[in-house]
Design a protein around this motif. Structure first.
Motif, mmCIF file in Angstrom:
data_model
loop_
_atom_site.group_PDB
_atom_site.id
_atom_site.type_symbol
_atom_site.label_atom_id
_atom_site.label_comp_id
_atom_site.label_asym_id
_atom_site.label_seq_id
_atom_site.Cartn_x
_atom_site.Cartn_y
_atom_site.Cartn_z
ATOM 1 N N GLY A 202 1.009 -1.234 -0.087
ATOM 2 C CA GLY A 202 0.183 0.287 0.441
ATOM 3 C C GLY A 202 0.358 1.167 0.230
ATOM 4 O O GLY A 202 0.509 2.714 0.971
ATOM 5 N N SER A 203 1.796 0.941 -0.151
ATOM 6 C CA SER A 203 3.155 2.413 -0.201
ATOM 7 C C SER A 203 2.916 2.847 -1.557
ATOM 8 O O SER A 203 3.334 3.848 -1.825
ATOM 9 N N GLY A 204 2.188 2.673 -2.462
ATOM 10 C CA GLY A 204 2.384 2.900 -4.087
ATOM 11 C C GLY A 204 3.667 3.012 -4.732
ATOM 12 O O GLY A 204 3.750 3.168 -6.019
ATOM 13 N N LYS A 205 3.585 1.793 -4.735
ATOM 14 C CA LYS A 205 5.260 0.800 -5.651
ATOM 15 C C LYS A 205 3.902 0.537 -7.153
ATOM 16 O O LYS A 205 4.376 1.045 -8.248
ATOM 17 N N THR A 206 2.967 0.203 -7.546
ATOM 18 C CA THR A 206 2.135 -0.054 -8.616
ATOM 19 C C THR A 206 2.110 1.918 -9.431
ATOM 20 O O THR A 206 1.573 1.996 -10.399
ATOM 21 N N TYR A 207 1.366 2.332 -8.527
ATOM 22 C CA TYR A 207 0.871 3.115 -8.862
ATOM 23 C C TYR A 207 1.996 4.266 -9.521
ATOM 24 O O TYR A 207 1.527 4.909 -10.426
ATOM 25 N N LEU A 208 3.167 4.262 -8.446
ATOM 26 C CA LEU A 208 4.012 4.636 -9.384
ATOM 27 C C LEU A 208 4.499 4.991 -10.606
ATOM 28 O O LEU A 208 4.561 5.627 -11.528
ATOM 29 N N VAL A 209 4.749 3.193 -11.112
ATOM 30 C CA VAL A 209 4.632 2.815 -12.416
ATOM 31 C C VAL A 209 3.758 3.516 -13.078
ATOM 32 O O VAL A 209 4.268 3.582 -14.581
ATOM 33 N N LYS A 210 2.082 2.995 -12.705
ATOM 34 C CA LYS A 210 1.758 3.859 -14.493
ATOM 35 C C LYS A 210 1.287 5.148 -14.107
ATOM 36 O O LYS A 210 1.349 5.562 -15.356
ATOM 37 N N THR A 211 1.816 5.704 -13.413
ATOM 38 C CA THR A 211 1.589 7.128 -13.571
ATOM 39 C C THR A 211 2.598 7.550 -14.699
ATOM 40 O O THR A 211 2.674 8.532 -15.484
ATOM 41 N N LEU A 212 4.487 7.070 -13.823
ATOM 42 C CA LEU A 212 5.402 7.261 -14.159
ATOM 43 C C LEU A 212 4.903 7.107 -16.584
ATOM 44 O O LEU A 212 5.138 7.867 -17.691
ATOM 45 N N ALA A 213 4.437 5.288 -16.583
ATOM 46 C CA ALA A 213 4.512 5.969 -18.117
ATOM 47 C C ALA A 213 3.127 6.223 -18.590
ATOM 48 O O ALA A 213 3.373 6.098 -19.774
ATOM 49 N N ARG A 214 2.371 6.547 -18.088
ATOM 50 C CA ARG A 214 0.907 7.699 -18.239
ATOM 51 C C ARG A 214 1.695 8.750 -18.629
ATOM 52 O O ARG A 214 1.434 9.347 -19.841
ATOM 53 N N LEU A 215 2.601 8.903 -18.120
ATOM 54 C CA LEU A 215 3.272 10.471 -18.169
ATOM 55 C C LEU A 215 4.405 10.488 -19.266
ATOM 56 O O LEU A 215 4.505 10.928 -19.948
ATOM 57 N N LEU A 216 4.665 9.059 -19.920
ATOM 58 C CA LEU A 216 5.472 9.434 -20.610
ATOM 59 C C LEU A 216 5.274 9.258 -21.921
ATOM 60 O O LEU A 216 6.133 8.961 -23.030
ATOM 61 N N ASP A 217 3.927 8.218 -21.529
ATOM 62 C CA ASP A 217 3.319 7.616 -22.755
ATOM 63 C C ASP A 217 4.435 7.129 -23.721
ATOM 64 O O ASP A 217 4.270 6.295 -24.628
ATOM 65 N N VAL A 218 4.358 5.598 -22.780
ATOM 66 C CA VAL A 218 4.765 4.585 -23.168
ATOM 67 C C VAL A 218 4.418 3.585 -23.131
ATOM 68 O O VAL A 218 3.791 3.045 -22.147
ATOM 69 N N PRO A 219 4.035 2.559 -23.647
ATOM 70 C CA PRO A 219 3.281 0.961 -23.601
ATOM 71 C C PRO A 219 4.197 1.040 -22.306
ATOM 72 O O PRO A 219 5.332 0.077 -21.878
ATOM 73 N N LEU A 220 3.586 0.026 -21.719
ATOM 74 C CA LEU A 220 3.504 -0.654 -20.113
ATOM 75 C C LEU A 220 2.625 -2.021 -19.444
ATOM 76 O O LEU A 220 1.382 -2.374 -20.395
ATOM 77 N N ALA A 221 3.757 -2.964 -19.944
ATOM 78 C CA ALA A 221 2.825 -4.212 -19.480
ATOM 79 C C ALA A 221 2.696 -3.964 -17.435
ATOM 80 O O ALA A 221 4.185 -4.325 -16.805
ATOM 81 N N ILE A 222 2.373 -4.599 -16.416
ATOM 82 C CA ILE A 222 2.295 -5.647 -15.124
ATOM 83 C C ILE A 222 1.703 -6.169 -15.096
ATOM 84 O O ILE A 222 0.270 -6.974 -15.495
ATOM 85 N N THR A 223 2.712 -7.258 -14.506
ATOM 86 C CA THR A 223 2.253 -8.803 -14.316
ATOM 87 C C THR A 223 2.960 -8.967 -12.966
ATOM 88 O O THR A 223 3.241 -8.302 -11.989
ATOM 89 N N ASP A 224 1.989 -10.069 -12.827
ATOM 90 C CA ASP A 224 2.226 -11.145 -11.303
ATOM 91 C C ASP A 224 3.736 -12.055 -11.500
ATOM 92 O O ASP A 224 3.739 -12.831 -12.423
ATOM 93 N N ALA A 225 4.375 -11.983 -10.456
ATOM 94 C CA ALA A 225 5.556 -12.517 -10.521
ATOM 95 C C ALA A 225 5.200 -14.213 -10.460
ATOM 96 O O ALA A 225 5.603 -15.133 -10.252
ATOM 97 N N THR A 226 3.861 -14.628 -9.328
ATOM 98 C CA THR A 226 3.816 -15.149 -8.933
ATOM 99 C C THR A 226 3.502 -16.357 -9.496
ATOM 100 O O THR A 226 2.684 -17.342 -8.962
#
Length: 496
Positions: A202-226
């Motif tokens: 809940g500290s904002g790890k995923t949210y940071l990456v989502k925001t970063l990719a949106r600002l740079l306008d590059v493709p982003l894939a979020i996956t789960d290692a489990t």
């Protein structure tokens, strides 16, 4: 041999024998008369063989049977070889299948309408062609890459706190895309700046990456290692993380090769300790990901996360893909405490063993050795040169998260009630009460939404009933269930 629309007829048996003569090497370089026209096809996409599923970049020029069905030279040659061998072994075999008029030779396929076959095959994922023009403009222009301080300023508008993490990510992303835009400079090859992000839930790890990719306008894939396992076992292949990025880039390989892959829950693939079973989802997954992180050409399925015979394959170069790994790493604090306590002295004025028990930001003192002791192999850590930690959220930070970001939770509810022409106001004491409750749940910022949903349910249900309500004020007593909200009517005044 004559062709008529979607039908192909063989005129004489002599021509048939010439076609299947084993001493003749057939070169299928022609295009059928029913090949797709310029209006029917799109030059941006590759043709895929209907039999072997290889794209034209791997199989070569395709033979178009119809506008949608094409076959590669290899598969066509294998088909004719099979027919030739079958006829030699049993001359009457083909005649028994295709009718007595065939004479046991190359079958007359005039009875097959090729246009009808199109409906028999499922819609396939299209693969965009790679750009072969060396003088073409790069996808990312060096002038368009914002400076690190501008990236951080944009992140500040959406993410509260975590200044150190935002600074590290801004510099790493800036350097990475400078590397992508310029390539090699004077034979000095710049290495990738892959990141390992450690932080409590809940500290904002995923949210940071989502925001970063949106600002740079590059493709982003979020996956789960489990879900990742060693090849051959139930679960996703390691290459599936690249397949998701390719899907996010609309199957454009060039665009995908400049994207970002965020692998969450990376701590779940740590080496399992004290186990006698084969570790198919731990150390073996780390070893399989080494080539992805470092950079290599990987063959991945298009439109699916697993390889099978009905899915076309394409090659993606991961050399310019930025990998960001994140995880909560539970019990890592104990490893850090053990290391720090070994350095404590004995005797009077010595540090106590419980000195770090109440330290919330103990993860910020993490070292590579601590991550290694947690269960990550040295080769894996070595390909993630940037390691940083996020701060644990305090009560003050939770209050700021409620009201300061552009898409803050409170602003979302205020917008919803504005559509009903009702003002929503939160008292400062109410915000602190919400933050205090969220802090007690120990799940970070995720608790804020659930708490607000709970007490806003009745308000969102009752407000539309009365058109005379003009303002609703959320109080501390309402949050603590000691009273109700203050409701102001448009004309009648204040009603308790």
């Amino acid at each position: 041999m004559s062709k008529n629309d979607d039908y192909m007829e063989v005129d004489t048996k002599e021509e048939e024998a010439d076609v299947i003569d084993e001493n003749v090497t057939t070169d299928f370089t022609y295009v059928a008369e029913n090949a797709p026209t310029d209006e029917q096809t799109d030059d941006r996409y590759e043709d895929v063989c209907v039999m072997c599923q290889r794209p034209e970049s791997k199989a070569g020029k395709m033979i178009h049977m119809t506008a949608e069905i094409c076959i590669c030279n290899d598969c066509m040659q294998k088909t004719l070889d099979t027919i030739s061998n079958t006829e030699k072994d049993n001359p009457n075999h083909l005649g028994s299948i295709f009718g007595p008029n065939m004479g046991g030779h190359f079958p007359n396929i005039s009875m097959v309408n090729l246009s009808d076959l199109q409906d028999m095959f499922p819609q396939r994922q299209k693969i965009k062609k790679k750009s072969k023009d060396k003088n073409s403009q790069p996808l990312i222009d060096l002038k368009d890459i914002p400076a690190p301080h501008k990236i951080k300023a944009q992140l500040d508008e959406y993410v509260v706190g975590q200044d150190y993490a935002k600074k590290v990510m801004s510099v790493a992303v800036y350097n990475h895309y400078k590397r992508v835009a310029t390539g090699t400079m004077d034979d000095i090859e710049i290495e990738k700046s892959n990141m390992l992000m450690i932080g409590p839930t809940g500290s904002g790890k995923t949210y940071l990456v989502k925001t970063l990719a949106r600002l740079l306008d590059v493709p982003l894939a979020i996956t789960d290692a489990t879900s990742l396992t060693e090849a051959g076992y139930i679960g996703d292949d390691i290459e599936s993380v690249v397949s998701k990025l390719l899907a996010a880039a609309d199957n454009d390989v060039d665009k995908a090769e400049h994207g970002i892959i965020f692998i969450d829950e990376i701590d779940k693939i740590a080496k399992k300790k004290n186990t006698n079973q084969r570790d198919v989802s731990g150390e073996s997954v780390q070893q399989g990901m080494l080539k992805l992180l470092e950079g290599s050409e990987v063959e991945v399925p298009v439109g699916a996360t697993s390889k099978n015979a009905m899915v076309p394959m394409t090659t993606v170069d991961t050399r310019n893909i930025l990998f960001i790994c994140g995880g909560a790493f539970p019990d890592l604090e104990d490893i850090i405490k053990e290391r720090l306590n070994k350095q404590s002295s004995m005797g009077f004025k010595a540090d106590l063993k419980d000195k770090y028990d109440n330290e919330e930001n103990l993860l910020q003192q993490v070292t590579v050795e601590d991550v290694k002791n947690f269960g990550m192999i040295p080769e894996f850590i070595g390909r993630l040169p940037i390691i940083f930690s996020l701060e644990a959220l305090t009560e003050e930070m939770l209050v700021k998260i409620l009201k300061e970001p552009k898409n803050a939770i409170i602003k979302q509810y205020q917008k919803l009630l504005q559509l009903d022409e009702v003002d929503l106001v939160f008292e400062d004491e109410a915000l602190h009460a919400i933050a205090k409750k969220a802090k007690e749940k120990e799940v970070g910022a995720r608790a804020l939404r659930s708490i607000i949903e709970e007490f806003m349910l009745d308000i969102m249900y009752e407000i539309p009933k009365d058109d005379n309500i003009g303002r609703v004020t959320i109080t501390k007593d309402y949050i603590e269930k000691k009273g109700g909200p203050k409701i102001e009517m448009r004309v009648a005044g204040l009603i308790e």
